[in-house]
Design a protein around this motif. Structure first.
Motif, PDB file in Angstrom:
ATOM      1  N   ALA A 242      81.737  12.104  25.592  1.00 26.12           N
ATOM      2  CA  ALA A 242      80.458  11.838  24.935  1.00 26.12           C
ATOM      3  C   ALA A 242      80.671  11.091  23.622  1.00 26.12           C
ATOM      4  CB  ALA A 242      79.732  13.148  24.672  1.00 26.12           C
ATOM      5  N   ILE A 243      79.637  10.392  23.202  1.00 28.42           N
ATOM      6  CA  ILE A 243      79.557   9.781  21.883  1.00 28.42           C
ATOM      7  C   ILE A 243      78.335  10.383  21.208  1.00 28.42           C
ATOM      8  CG2 ILE A 243      79.306   7.636  20.586  1.00 28.42           C
ATOM      9  CD1 ILE A 243      80.535   6.182  23.007  1.00 28.42           C
ATOM     10  N   SER A 244      78.549  10.986  20.044  1.00 18.98           N
ATOM     11  CA  SER A 244      77.505  11.818  19.456  1.00 18.98           C
ATOM     12  C   SER A 244      77.317  11.499  17.975  1.00 18.98           C
ATOM     13  CB  SER A 244      77.879  13.295  19.624  1.00 18.98           C
ATOM     14  OG  SER A 244      76.861  14.135  19.133  1.00 18.98           O
ATOM     15  N   ILE A 245      76.071  11.378  17.545  1.00 17.81           N
ATOM     16  CA  ILE A 245      75.770  11.148  16.139  1.00 17.81           C
ATOM     17  C   ILE A 245      75.915  12.445  15.356  1.00 17.81           C
ATOM     18  CG2 ILE A 245      73.913  10.623  14.496  1.00 17.81           C
ATOM     19  CD1 ILE A 245      72.857   8.591  16.482  1.00 17.81           C
TER      20      ILE A 245
ATOM     21  N   ASP B   8      63.999  11.912  12.432  1.00 18.64           N
ATOM     22  CA  ASP B   8      63.721  11.571  13.831  1.00 18.64           C
ATOM     23  C   ASP B   8      63.974  10.088  14.085  1.00 18.64           C
ATOM     24  OD1 ASP B   8      63.035  14.173  14.317  1.00 18.64           O
ATOM     25  OD2 ASP B   8      60.954  13.768  14.901  1.00 18.64           O
ATOM     26  N   ALA B   9      63.594   9.242  13.122  1.00 18.89           N
ATOM     27  CA  ALA B   9      63.843   7.809  13.269  1.00 18.89           C
ATOM     28  C   ALA B   9      65.333   7.517  13.274  1.00 18.89           C
ATOM     29  CB  ALA B   9      63.153   7.040  12.140  1.00 18.89           C
ATOM     30  N   PHE B  10      66.094   8.255  12.448  1.00 17.92           N
ATOM     31  CA  PHE B  10      67.554   8.144  12.443  1.00 17.92           C
ATOM     32  C   PHE B  10      68.078   8.373  13.861  1.00 17.92           C
ATOM     33  CE2 PHE B  10      71.386   9.118   9.556  1.00 17.92           C
ATOM     34  CZ  PHE B  10      72.318   8.940  10.573  1.00 17.92           C
ATOM     35  N   ALA B  11      67.629   9.465  14.481  1.00 16.74           N
ATOM     36  CA  ALA B  11      68.111   9.814  15.818  1.00 16.74           C
ATOM     37  C   ALA B  11      67.664   8.797  16.868  1.00 16.74           C
ATOM     38  CB  ALA B  11      67.624  11.208  16.196  1.00 16.74           C
ATOM     39  N   SER B  12      66.413   8.383  16.818  1.00 16.34           N
ATOM     40  CA  SER B  12      65.892   7.430  17.816  1.00 16.34           C
ATOM     41  C   SER B  12      66.547   6.062  17.683  1.00 16.34           C
ATOM     42  CB  SER B  12      64.372   7.292  17.665  1.00 16.34           C
ATOM     43  OG  SER B  12      63.726   8.501  17.984  1.00 16.34           O
ATOM     44  N   ASP B  13      66.625   5.567  16.451  1.00 16.54           N
ATOM     45  CA  ASP B  13      67.242   4.257  16.235  1.00 16.54           C
ATOM     46  C   ASP B  13      68.736   4.301  16.558  1.00 16.54           C
ATOM     47  OD1 ASP B  13      64.759   3.450  15.383  1.00 16.54           O
ATOM     48  OD2 ASP B  13      65.268   3.429  13.249  1.00 16.54           O
ATOM     49  N   GLY B  14      69.365   5.422  16.227  1.00 18.89           N
ATOM     50  CA  GLY B  14      70.788   5.561  16.522  1.00 18.89           C
ATOM     51  C   GLY B  14      71.062   5.559  18.009  1.00 18.89           C
ATOM     52  N   LEU B  15      70.209   6.212  18.779  1.00 23.75           N
ATOM     53  CA  LEU B  15      70.389   6.228  20.230  1.00 23.75           C
ATOM     54  C   LEU B  15      70.205   4.837  20.819  1.00 23.75           C
ATOM     55  CD1 LEU B  15      70.853   7.701  22.882  1.00 23.75           C
ATOM     56  CD2 LEU B  15      68.404   8.248  22.929  1.00 23.75           C
ATOM     57  N   ALA B  16      69.199   4.105  20.357  1.00 22.15           N
ATOM     58  CA  ALA B  16      68.990   2.742  20.849  1.00 22.15           C
ATOM     59  C   ALA B  16      70.216   1.874  20.569  1.00 22.15           C
ATOM     60  CB  ALA B  16      67.747   2.137  20.200  1.00 22.15           C
ATOM     61  N   PHE B  17      70.806   2.046  19.392  1.00 22.53           N
ATOM     62  CA  PHE B  17      71.997   1.279  19.055  1.00 22.53           C
ATOM     63  C   PHE B  17      73.178   1.673  19.933  1.00 22.53           C
ATOM     64  CE2 PHE B  17      75.934   0.700  16.673  1.00 22.53           C
ATOM     65  CZ  PHE B  17      75.874  -0.660  16.368  1.00 22.53           C
ATOM     66  N   MET B  18      73.341   2.972  20.178  1.00 19.91           N
ATOM     67  CA  MET B  18      74.446   3.421  21.028  1.00 19.91           C
ATOM     68  C   MET B  18      74.333   2.850  22.428  1.00 19.91           C
ATOM     69  SD  MET B  18      75.486   7.339  20.013  1.00 19.91           S
ATOM     70  CE  MET B  18      73.891   8.095  20.196  1.00 19.91           C
ATOM     71  N   LYS B  19      73.129   2.874  22.981  1.00 17.22           N
ATOM     72  CA  LYS B  19      72.941   2.379  24.343  1.00 17.22           C
ATOM     73  C   LYS B  19      73.246   0.885  24.438  1.00 17.22           C
ATOM     74  CE  LYS B  19      69.630   5.789  26.058  1.00 17.22           C
ATOM     75  NZ  LYS B  19      68.253   6.036  26.552  1.00 17.22           N
ATOM     76  N   LYS B  20      72.943   0.164  23.387  1.00 18.87           N
ATOM     77  CA  LYS B  20      73.212  -1.275  23.363  1.00 18.87           C
ATOM     78  C   LYS B  20      74.696  -1.574  23.153  1.00 18.87           C
ATOM     79  CE  LYS B  20      72.154  -3.457  19.610  1.00 18.87           C
ATOM     80  NZ  LYS B  20      71.370  -4.087  18.510  1.00 18.87           N
ATOM     81  N   THR B  21      75.365  -0.728  22.359  1.00 21.77           N
ATOM     82  CA  THR B  21      76.729  -1.030  21.918  1.00 21.77           C
ATOM     83  C   THR B  21      77.791  -0.491  22.857  1.00 21.77           C
ATOM     84  OG1 THR B  21      75.957  -0.987  19.623  1.00 21.77           O
ATOM     85  CG2 THR B  21      78.331  -0.767  19.996  1.00 21.77           C
ATOM     86  N   PHE B  22      77.588   0.726  23.366  1.00 17.26           N
ATOM     87  CA  PHE B  22      78.629   1.373  24.166  1.00 17.26           C
ATOM     88  C   PHE B  22      78.275   1.314  25.645  1.00 17.26           C
ATOM     89  CE2 PHE B  22      78.715   3.455  19.982  1.00 17.26           C
ATOM     90  CZ  PHE B  22      79.997   3.098  19.600  1.00 17.26           C
ATOM     91  N   ASN B  23      78.131   0.105  26.134  1.00 19.64           N
ATOM     92  CA  ASN B  23      77.819  -0.140  27.539  1.00 19.64           C
ATOM     93  C   ASN B  23      78.994  -0.888  28.135  1.00 19.64           C
ATOM     94  OD1 ASN B  23      76.568  -0.429  29.996  1.00 19.64           O
ATOM     95  ND2 ASN B  23      75.196  -2.065  29.321  1.00 19.64           N
ATOM     96  N   TYR B  24      80.062  -0.122  28.424  1.00 21.94           N
ATOM     97  CA  TYR B  24      81.316  -0.773  28.856  1.00 21.94           C
ATOM     98  C   TYR B  24      81.780  -0.266  30.203  1.00 21.94           C
ATOM     99  CZ  TYR B  24      83.057   3.483  26.475  1.00 21.94           C
ATOM    100  OH  TYR B  24      83.253   4.773  26.043  1.00 21.94           O
TER     101      TYR B  24
END
Length: 286
Positions: free
Chosen positions: A242-245, A270-286
């Motif tokens: 897992a990758i976790s904030i 909440d915005a921290f968590a939502s924006d962070g998840l969107a970034f993770m999905k975009k970045t860690f797609n390998y």
């Protein structure tokens, strides 16, 4: 293609985690689209494992269990009662791992967070040997329950013992038990590691958990961390965990003081968590 699971620590909102926390936060975390929740266990006695498991099941979330190691939970302490208290606490955390079907306990369990002193080589060796001895016993207990431990390097301002992947590799080598594994936190890595990619490569297949935040503990993608380097390194390492904030809020005074957060890093957690998840999905797609 590897699709890592994405998680967030409840420390982003509150401390300590209690049974009530699960029913308050888990619906929000699930609605944001997370796969798992990272549960920091400060006071096991405040947690009803069965009720939390029900909440995990109800909201289809998996759990990662993280330990909290303060002055009363220190394997390097001269007082054996303090060392024993740390052992007992870890055993309580192992019970939660079993209840929540989690395969490892994560955290800097070698010593108390905040031990940052200039020790002599002789003093340092004594503390190192105490940690090695105690962690080997912990590993034996973990293995008997089908669990592992994920040891976390901390930055130099929070630990004088294990700061880098090289340090934790040496610790694991000295523990000499297969249940001893590695977790990394990108916030700490960004301070201590000259090369993120080399550190991930060195961790190799012992790496079983990754925590992230940007260089100032803010939302991933808003600071100076080289996320492209990290993503490529995890892909090359074939990392499947897992990758976790993990971050915090100054609204929780005791915890904020421990991690030296004196201001709000974002207007809304909440915005921290939502924006962070969107970034993770975009970045860690390998």
């Amino acid at each position: 293609m590897i699709n890592p699971q994405f998680g967030v620590s409840t420390w982003l909102w509150t401390s300590p985690f209690t049974t009530e926390t699960a029913f308050e936060l888990f619906p929000r975390i699930k609605n944001m689209g997370y796969d798992l929740v990272e549960i920091p266990v400060e006071y096991p006695e405040q947690i009803d494992a069965r009720q939390v498991k029900k909440a995990l099941d109800d909201y289809e979330l998996k759990a990662v269990v993280c330990g909290a190691f303060g002055p009363s939970r220190d394997f390097t302490h001269t007082d054996t009662k303090v060392q024993q208290n740390c052992h007992q606490y870890i055993l309580e955390c192992f019970k939660l791992c079993q209840h929540w079907e989690t395969k490892f306990l994560a955290g800097p369990m070698y010593a108390a967070v905040g031990n940052a002193r200039m020790l002599s080589p002789e003093e340092r060796k004594v503390e190192w040997d105490r940690a090695v001895h105690n962690l080997r016993v912990v590993c034996e207990h973990a293995a008997a329950e089908g669990l592992s431990i994920a040891l976390e390097p901390l930055n130099r301002f929070e630990s004088d013992m294990v700061n880098t992947v090289e340090d934790v590799e040496k610790l694991i080598q000295d523990i000499n038990h297969p249940a001893a594994k590695i977790m990394v936190d990108v916030f700490h890595m960004n301070i201590e590691e000259p090369d993120l990619a080399k550190a991930i490569e060195q961790a190799g297949n012992k790496l079983i958990h990754v925590q992230i935040a940007d260089n100032y503990r803010g939302t991933p993608g808003t600071g100076s961390v080289r996320w492209d380097v990290l993503s490529k390194a995890l892909a090359a390492n074939k990392y499947e965990g897992a990758i976790s904030i993990e971050s915090f809020t100054p609204d929780i005074k005791e915890l904020a003081e421990a991690v030296c957060i004196w201001r709000h890093l974002v207007p809304d957690q909440d915005a921290f968590a939502s924006d962070g998840l969107a970034f993770m999905k975009k970045t860690f797609n390998y």
